[in-house]
Scaffold this active site. Structure first.
Site, PDB file in Angstrom:
ATOM      1  N   LYS A  15     106.514   0.150  16.862  1.00  0.00           N
ATOM      2  CA  LYS A  15     106.763   1.172  17.882  1.00  0.00           C
ATOM      3  C   LYS A  15     106.881   2.574  17.329  1.00  0.00           C
ATOM      4  CE  LYS A  15     110.126  -1.118  20.128  1.00  0.00           C
ATOM      5  NZ  LYS A  15     111.273  -1.097  20.972  1.00  0.00           N
ATOM      6  N   GLY A  64     116.347   0.073  10.632  1.00  0.00           N
ATOM      7  CA  GLY A  64     116.740   1.013  11.687  1.00  0.00           C
ATOM      8  C   GLY A  64     117.674   2.097  11.163  1.00  0.00           C
ATOM      9  N   GLY A  90     112.424  -4.299   7.035  1.00  0.00           N
ATOM     10  CA  GLY A  90     112.320  -5.706   6.661  1.00  0.00           C
ATOM     11  C   GLY A  90     110.909  -6.138   6.304  1.00  0.00           C
TER      12      GLY A  90
HETATM   13  P1  ADP Z   1     109.828  -3.039   9.547  1.00  0.00           P
HETATM   14  O1  ADP Z   1     110.377  -4.434   9.779  1.00  0.00           O
HETATM   15  O2  ADP Z   1     109.235  -2.906   8.188  1.00  0.00           O
HETATM   16  O3  ADP Z   1     110.838  -1.995   9.871  1.00  0.00           O
HETATM   17  P2  ADP Z   1     108.663  -2.835  12.172  1.00  0.00           P
HETATM   18  O4  ADP Z   1     109.667  -3.852  12.603  1.00  0.00           O
HETATM   19  O5  ADP Z   1     108.751  -1.480  12.701  1.00  0.00           O
HETATM   20  O6  ADP Z   1     108.634  -2.786  10.561  1.00  0.00           O
HETATM   21  O7  ADP Z   1     107.214  -3.353  12.535  1.00  0.00           O
HETATM   22  C1  ADP Z   1     106.695  -4.526  12.014  1.00  0.00           C
HETATM   23  C2  ADP Z   1     105.860  -5.231  13.034  1.00  0.00           C
HETATM   24  O8  ADP Z   1     104.820  -4.399  13.509  1.00  0.00           O
HETATM   25  C3  ADP Z   1     105.206  -6.450  12.450  1.00  0.00           C
HETATM   26  O9  ADP Z   1     105.658  -7.575  13.132  1.00  0.00           O
HETATM   27  C4  ADP Z   1     103.724  -6.215  12.692  1.00  0.00           C
HETATM   28  O10 ADP Z   1     103.038  -7.364  13.064  1.00  0.00           O
HETATM   29  C5  ADP Z   1     103.715  -5.215  13.798  1.00  0.00           C
HETATM   30  N1  ADP Z   1     102.460  -4.463  13.823  1.00  0.00           N
HETATM   31  C6  ADP Z   1     102.079  -3.473  13.013  1.00  0.00           C
HETATM   32  N2  ADP Z   1     100.840  -3.054  13.325  1.00  0.00           N
HETATM   33  C7  ADP Z   1     100.428  -3.772  14.384  1.00  0.00           C
HETATM   34  C8  ADP Z   1      99.248  -3.807  15.169  1.00  0.00           C
HETATM   35  N3  ADP Z   1      98.213  -2.989  14.926  1.00  0.00           N
HETATM   36  N4  ADP Z   1      99.193  -4.682  16.173  1.00  0.00           N
HETATM   37  C9  ADP Z   1     100.222  -5.518  16.420  1.00  0.00           C
HETATM   38  N5  ADP Z   1     101.347  -5.548  15.706  1.00  0.00           N
HETATM   39  C10 ADP Z   1     101.465  -4.692  14.702  1.00  0.00           C
HETATM   40 MG    MG Z   2     111.049  -5.361  11.686  1.00  0.00          MG
END
Ligand code: ADP
Ligand code: MG
Length: 402
Positions: A221, A375, A351
């Site tokens: 997001k 977050g 994560g």
């Molecule tokens: P982090 O855990 O590193 O903070 P986020 O939770 O913000 O990262 O986002 C991770 C998620 O975003 C993953 O589950 C990944 O599959 C999803 N994601 C990233 N790019 C896409 C995309 N183009 N389409 C669908 N899901 C995506």
């Molecule tokens: Mg995440």
């Protein structure tokens, strides 16, 4: 802010420390190599080696408290398996303190349990309503069986919870070794103690880091990350955008995104940022069944070149749908480019993001800091005050404290 590292045996011997950590870890990621578990070991060892008792506090998941917590949920979200893992890592017994099915938190009973041995782990604090409500009474009961409190959970410090915030009203409170490490590493880009901080200023707490500063943002997001762009947009040289976040920017440009993950609501804000030269969007993508699921090879090359010349790098959020190996390529290439840049200081958090790095290299070199914050990292970089850190900063004038 007072730091645990400034205390010694004289201060710690025979004292009981309430240590807040973040064991909010999914079953699938639960093993001895987990970053969040390993990251708090030095603090536990420091306390034990200096003769203190440790009662470890954490939450796990989001138990549904609107109705009675079901047995299935209790089993799913229990912290019990962590006692065994910690015990084998520390080579010492770790006693798990269950709440059984009590509806009320029985502090007196817990106090009795912690008379023997030295390391204890309390069951998931979110099994009680008071935790998420930052309830003073609940915090007071927790505080009743400790002599002092240590926050070693940077990744939970954006939550106004009883074991993070309210508890500091009742006990002398310190930043643990991990929280100290997080704050010190972030101080290359953020200055949390900047007294001139002003909420009306655009960049709150931002320091001028070594340039070029490259901020890589991806993940699901845009709304989680827009605060970071706002806080850094006059300072960062490049924002390399990927993941679902990029799709929202592409849609805001009027490009077709098919069935891709994107945030319609965030399109107006994305549109505003499009005019900044520093916002770099993918030039090609990997598409499957009308969905953009990763950045493409040209984008990988373009982003890698920019990363190669950076002197400060911040990365949060994968470049694609990494759950499917085919769409991990973009994120893995970014991780490799960061690992190969030995001249930059890099901070990587989130994560999913950190799991990509540890999948490539278990031990990264000293110029890369792997943050335990997801977050919390984003809110910190967005210049927001984290309640857990603020609580440690504002604890000098407390009457109730022991
Ligand atoms: P982090 O855990 O590193 O903070 P986020 O939770 O913000 O990262 O986002 C991770 C998620 O975003 C993953 O589950 C990944 O599959 C999803 N994601 C990233 N790019 C896409 C995309 N183009 N389409 C669908 N899901 C995506
Ligand atoms: Mg995440």
């Amino acid at each position: 802010m007072k730091f645990l590292s400034s205390l010694n045996r004289k201060d710690l011997q025979n004292k009981t420390c309430l240590l807040r950590v973040d064991f909010n870890i999914k079953d699938s990621e639960l093993d001895k190599n987990n970053l969040r578990i390993r990251a708090v070991l030095p603090t536990i060892k420091f306390l034990i080696d200096n003769g203190a008792k440790v009662v470890i506090l954490s939450h796990r998941g989001r138990p549904d408290k609107k109705c009675q917590i079901s047995n299935i949920e209790r089993q799913k979200l229990t912290l019990k398996p962590f006692a065994e893992i910690l015990s084998s890592l520390l080579k010492k017994p770790v006693h798990f303190i269950d709440f059984k099915k009590e509806k009320k938190f029985d502090a007196a009973q817990i106090s009795k349990t912690i008379t023997r041995d030295s390391i204890f782990l309390l069951e998931n604090l979110r099994f009680f309503d008071g935790e998420e409500k930052n309830d003073k009474n609940f915090a007071k009961q927790l505080a009743s069986f400790g002599d002092f409190y240590v926050n070693d959970a940077f990744s939970v410090s954006h939550r106004k919870n009883a074991s993070v915030v309210a508890i500091t009203e009742f006990l002398s409170s310190y930043a643990g070794l991990l929280l100290e490490k997080e704050i010190k590493n972030f101080s290359s880009v953020m200055n949390p103690f900047d007294k001139t901080q002003d909420s009306r200023r655009v960049y709150r707490g931002v320091k001028n880091p070594k340039k070029p500063l490259v901020i890589i943002l991806g993940g699901a997001k845009i709304s989680d990350k827009i605060g970071v762009i706002k806080n850094f947009f006059k300072i960062a040289d490049y924002f390399l955008i990927g993941g679902g976040m990029a799709n929202t920017f592409l849609a805001a440009q009027g490009l077709p995104v098919g069935d891709s993950l994107f945030e319609k609501k965030a399109m107006p804000v994305a549109r505003k940022f499009l005019k900044f030269k520093s916002i770099i969007l993918p030039v090609d993508t990997a598409v499957y069944k009308k969905q953009i699921l990763d950045i493409g090879p040209e984008t990988i090359e373009k982003y890698s070149k920019i990363i190669k010349n950076a002197r400060t790098i911040i990365w949060n959020g994968p470049m694609g749908y990494i759950e499917d190996k085919k769409f991990r390529k973009g994120s893995e290439a970014i991780a490799k480019a960061i690992i190969n840049n030995k001249k930059a200081f890099s901070i990587i958090g989130g994560g999913e993001t950190t799991s990509i790095v540890s999948g490539i290299k278990c031990q990264v070199s000293g110029n890369i800091f792997i943050s335990t914050g997801g977050g919390a990292m984003l809110e910190y970089l967005a210049g927001k005050k984290l309640p857990g850190i603020e609580a440690l900063n504002n604890i000098t004038n407390c009457k109730n404290k022991r």
